[in-house]
Design an enzyme around this catalytic site. Structure first.
Site, mmCIF file in Angstrom:
data_model
loop_
_atom_site.group_PDB
_atom_site.id
_atom_site.type_symbol
_atom_site.label_atom_id
_atom_site.label_comp_id
_atom_site.label_asym_id
_atom_site.label_seq_id
_atom_site.Cartn_x
_atom_site.Cartn_y
_atom_site.Cartn_z
ATOM 1 C CG LEU A 11 47.005 -20.863 24.091
ATOM 2 C CD1 LEU A 11 48.160 -19.968 23.666
ATOM 3 C CD2 LEU A 11 46.027 -21.033 22.942
ATOM 4 C CB SER A 12 48.707 -26.703 27.544
ATOM 5 O OG SER A 12 49.155 -28.027 27.741
#
EC number: 5.99.1.4
Length: 198
Positions: A11-12
């Protein structure tokens, strides 16, 4: 032969912006890599961080500006507010863990999952997205199911390992000499360290 533990979150945005640069540095130095996807929100909670949606508006605005500038500098497309963020990172992380156990293009898999989230408006929690990305990189899509239990266990261990190793954000690269490099902007420093210049 050096070894690097790569702690990251699918998700980064900054894991996305690593692209293939980390693997190029590792290959240059003959370093092996263990990919360790983790629950970044859980990591924040364990190490004193604040999830982006809960940060002060000043920090949120700076983050978006920094992401835009960094992506432009790297010539990478990015949607600063993707339609499917945040989403459940576990399915993509389990797939990466299962793929690493079978061997193959794990680097490409990581890049595809993060690009799907940050540049392609796809939900990396969806089963069909996970399976399509696995197949694209030469993996049997069925490992998304067969590796579910072991993936979940390893995903939990990765978080524990990260906290024990001093990780507090993603991406983080840790050498076998316990040198820690946090952020996509520290890949050059990692290269210099492995070259004996730092």
């Amino acid at each position: 032969m050096p070894h690097i533990d790569y702690y990251f979150a699918t998700l980064s945005p900054y894991t996305y912006m690593v692209g293939g640069r980390f693997e190029e540095v590792a290959a240059k130095h003959g370093a092996t890599i263990t990919y360790k996807p983790l629950d970044i929100m859980g990591l924040f909670g364990r190490t004193g961080g604040t999830p982006p949606p809960q940060r002060h508006p000043n920090r949120q605005e700076w983050r978006l500006q920094e992401m835009r500038r960094t992506a432009k500098k790297l010539d990478m497309p990015i949607n600063l507010k993707p339609a499917h963020w945040p989403t459940n990172p576990a399915p993509s992380s389990y797939a990466i863990i299962a793929a690493q156990e079978t061997g193959g293009d794990v680097a490409g898999l990581v890049q595809s999952f993060t690009r799907a989230c940050w540049a392609e408006e796809r939900d990396i929690a969806e089963d069909d997205v996970v399976r399509e990305i696995l197949a694209r990189h030469g993996f049997d899509p069925a490992i998304a199911d067969s590796g579910l239990l072991s993936g979940a266990e390893q995903y939990g261990r990765n978080l524990e390992d990260a906290v024990a190793a001093g990780v507090f954000g993603a991406p983080t690269f840790i050498t076998d000499t316990d040198e820690r490099f946090w952020g996509q902007d520290k890949i050059e420093d990692l290269d210099l360290y492995l070259s004996g210049k730092l």
